[in-house]
Scaffold this motif. Structure first.
Motif, mmCIF file in Angstrom:
data_model
loop_
_atom_site.group_PDB
_atom_site.id
_atom_site.type_symbol
_atom_site.label_atom_id
_atom_site.label_comp_id
_atom_site.label_asym_id
_atom_site.label_seq_id
_atom_site.Cartn_x
_atom_site.Cartn_y
_atom_site.Cartn_z
ATOM 1 N N ALA A 69 0.849 -1.198 0.000
ATOM 2 C CA ALA A 69 0.000 0.000 0.000
ATOM 3 C C ALA A 69 0.883 1.246 0.000
ATOM 4 C CB ALA A 69 -0.901 0.004 1.225
ATOM 5 N N LYS A 70 0.310 2.349 -0.394
ATOM 6 C CA LYS A 70 1.043 3.607 -0.468
ATOM 7 C C LYS A 70 1.451 4.114 0.909
ATOM 8 C CE LYS A 70 0.661 7.691 -3.300
ATOM 9 N NZ LYS A 70 -0.228 8.531 -4.083
ATOM 10 N N SER A 71 0.660 3.802 1.920
ATOM 11 C CA SER A 71 0.889 4.316 3.264
ATOM 12 C C SER A 71 1.865 3.486 4.094
ATOM 13 C CB SER A 71 -0.442 4.390 4.008
ATOM 14 O OG SER A 71 -1.004 3.098 4.118
ATOM 15 N N VAL A 72 2.401 2.407 3.553
ATOM 16 C CA VAL A 72 3.300 1.518 4.292
ATOM 17 C C VAL A 72 4.649 2.194 4.508
ATOM 18 C CG1 VAL A 72 4.555 -0.675 4.147
ATOM 19 C CG2 VAL A 72 2.187 -0.561 3.439
ATOM 20 N N LYS A 73 5.175 2.092 5.722
ATOM 21 C CA LYS A 73 6.476 2.666 6.071
ATOM 22 C C LYS A 73 7.503 1.555 6.237
ATOM 23 C CE LYS A 73 4.825 6.794 6.353
ATOM 24 N NZ LYS A 73 4.955 7.654 5.225
ATOM 25 N N ASN A 74 8.737 1.828 5.837
ATOM 26 C CA ASN A 74 9.824 0.856 5.910
ATOM 27 C C ASN A 74 10.366 0.755 7.336
ATOM 28 O OD1 ASN A 74 11.935 -0.837 5.340
ATOM 29 N ND2 ASN A 74 13.162 0.709 4.314
ATOM 30 N N LYS A 118 -0.883 -4.081 -4.674
ATOM 31 C CA LYS A 118 -1.358 -5.074 -3.712
ATOM 32 C C LYS A 118 -1.234 -6.486 -4.284
ATOM 33 C CE LYS A 118 -5.429 -6.250 -0.958
ATOM 34 N NZ LYS A 118 -5.540 -7.641 -1.303
ATOM 35 N N SER A 119 -1.655 -6.679 -5.525
ATOM 36 C CA SER A 119 -1.633 -8.014 -6.113
ATOM 37 C C SER A 119 -0.206 -8.505 -6.352
ATOM 38 C CB SER A 119 -2.439 -8.047 -7.412
ATOM 39 O OG SER A 119 -1.931 -7.112 -8.324
ATOM 40 N N LEU A 120 0.693 -7.621 -6.793
ATOM 41 C CA LEU A 120 2.082 -8.012 -7.014
ATOM 42 C C LEU A 120 2.769 -8.340 -5.691
ATOM 43 C CD1 LEU A 120 4.241 -8.367 -9.202
ATOM 44 C CD2 LEU A 120 4.864 -5.989 -8.848
ATOM 45 N N TYR A 121 2.486 -7.547 -4.654
ATOM 46 C CA TYR A 121 3.054 -7.834 -3.339
ATOM 47 C C TYR A 121 2.555 -9.185 -2.817
ATOM 48 C CZ TYR A 121 4.031 -7.856 1.608
ATOM 49 O OH TYR A 121 4.459 -8.243 2.847
ATOM 50 N N ASP A 122 1.253 -9.425 -2.931
ATOM 51 C CA ASP A 122 0.680 -10.681 -2.437
ATOM 52 C C ASP A 122 1.269 -11.888 -3.152
ATOM 53 O OD1 ASP A 122 -0.848 -9.320 -0.603
ATOM 54 O OD2 ASP A 122 -2.663 -9.340 -1.837
ATOM 55 N N ASP A 181 11.387 -8.947 6.492
ATOM 56 C CA ASP A 181 11.145 -8.252 7.752
ATOM 57 C C ASP A 181 9.664 -7.967 8.006
ATOM 58 O OD1 ASP A 181 10.951 -6.378 5.753
ATOM 59 O OD2 ASP A 181 12.323 -4.936 6.659
ATOM 60 N N LYS A 182 8.792 -8.468 7.153
ATOM 61 C CA LYS A 182 7.326 -8.389 7.323
ATOM 62 C C LYS A 182 6.817 -6.955 7.506
ATOM 63 C CE LYS A 182 7.192 -12.913 7.499
ATOM 64 N NZ LYS A 182 7.645 -13.503 6.272
ATOM 65 N N ASP A 183 7.401 -6.007 6.761
ATOM 66 C CA ASP A 183 6.964 -4.618 6.845
ATOM 67 C C ASP A 183 6.067 -4.211 5.673
ATOM 68 O OD1 ASP A 183 8.873 -4.603 4.854
ATOM 69 O OD2 ASP A 183 9.976 -2.877 5.633
ATOM 70 N N LYS A 184 5.578 -5.179 4.914
ATOM 71 C CA LYS A 184 4.681 -4.991 3.772
ATOM 72 C C LYS A 184 5.383 -4.348 2.567
ATOM 73 C CE LYS A 184 0.960 -6.238 6.120
ATOM 74 N NZ LYS A 184 0.800 -7.597 6.342
ATOM 75 N N ILE A 185 6.730 -4.426 2.537
ATOM 76 C CA ILE A 185 7.511 -4.004 1.371
ATOM 77 C C ILE A 185 8.474 -5.150 1.053
ATOM 78 C CG2 ILE A 185 9.077 -2.316 0.352
ATOM 79 C CD1 ILE A 185 8.194 -0.345 2.517
ATOM 80 N N ALA A 186 8.284 -5.766 -0.103
ATOM 81 C CA ALA A 186 9.135 -6.890 -0.497
ATOM 82 C C ALA A 186 10.363 -6.368 -1.245
ATOM 83 C CB ALA A 186 8.357 -7.854 -1.392
ATOM 84 N N CYS A 187 11.532 -6.818 -0.845
ATOM 85 C CA CYS A 187 12.808 -6.531 -1.524
ATOM 86 C C CYS A 187 13.139 -5.046 -1.615
ATOM 87 C CB CYS A 187 12.818 -7.138 -2.922
ATOM 88 S SG CYS A 187 12.573 -8.912 -2.937
ATOM 89 N N GLU A 188 12.906 -4.292 -0.545
ATOM 90 C CA GLU A 188 13.231 -2.868 -0.576
ATOM 91 C C GLU A 188 14.731 -2.658 -0.630
ATOM 92 O OE1 GLU A 188 12.363 -3.774 3.834
ATOM 93 O OE2 GLU A 188 11.526 -4.334 1.921
ATOM 94 N N ARG A 189 15.138 -1.615 -1.372
ATOM 95 C CA ARG A 189 16.550 -1.232 -1.448
ATOM 96 C C ARG A 189 16.676 0.251 -1.212
ATOM 97 N NH1 ARG A 189 19.795 -3.089 -6.544
ATOM 98 N NH2 ARG A 189 18.443 -1.671 -7.608
#
Length: 89
Positions: free
Chosen positions: A51-56, A69-73, A81-89
């Motif tokens: 989601a747009k509102s998710v913080k790292n 949402k669908s790509l993340y799911d 780290d279960k922060d709702k951001i997959a593979c953040e850099r």
């Protein structure tokens, strides 16, 4: 006659725009599942956010994540780290 045509055209435009949403276009396309973060980051440099509102939680990042949402799911397993951001850099 011109007023009737203008009214009909404006109603058609309002109805047309109300049915075109970003979620509908996203749902029609097939969502790709990636094997690992290296493969996902080749396409999405900042990773994928749910989601747009998710913080790292993991600290400072270099790139903004792509929001879907669908790509993340589909690639939820890559979010260590279960922060709702997959593979953040």
């Amino acid at each position: 006659m011109k007023k009737w045509f203008a009214a009909l055209l404006s109603i058609g435009l309002i109805i047309g725009f109300s049915y075109s949403t970003g979620d509908a276009a996203e749902a029609k396309t097939k969502v790709k599942t990636y094997k690992n973060c290296k493969a996902l980051n080749k396409v999405y440099k900042g990773g994928v956010s749910r989601a747009k509102s998710v913080k790292n939680k993991g600290g400072k990042t270099k790139y903004k994540p792509y929001v879907s949402k669908s790509l993340y799911d589909a690639n939820k397993k890559l979010d260590r780290d279960k922060d709702k951001i997959a593979c953040e850099r």
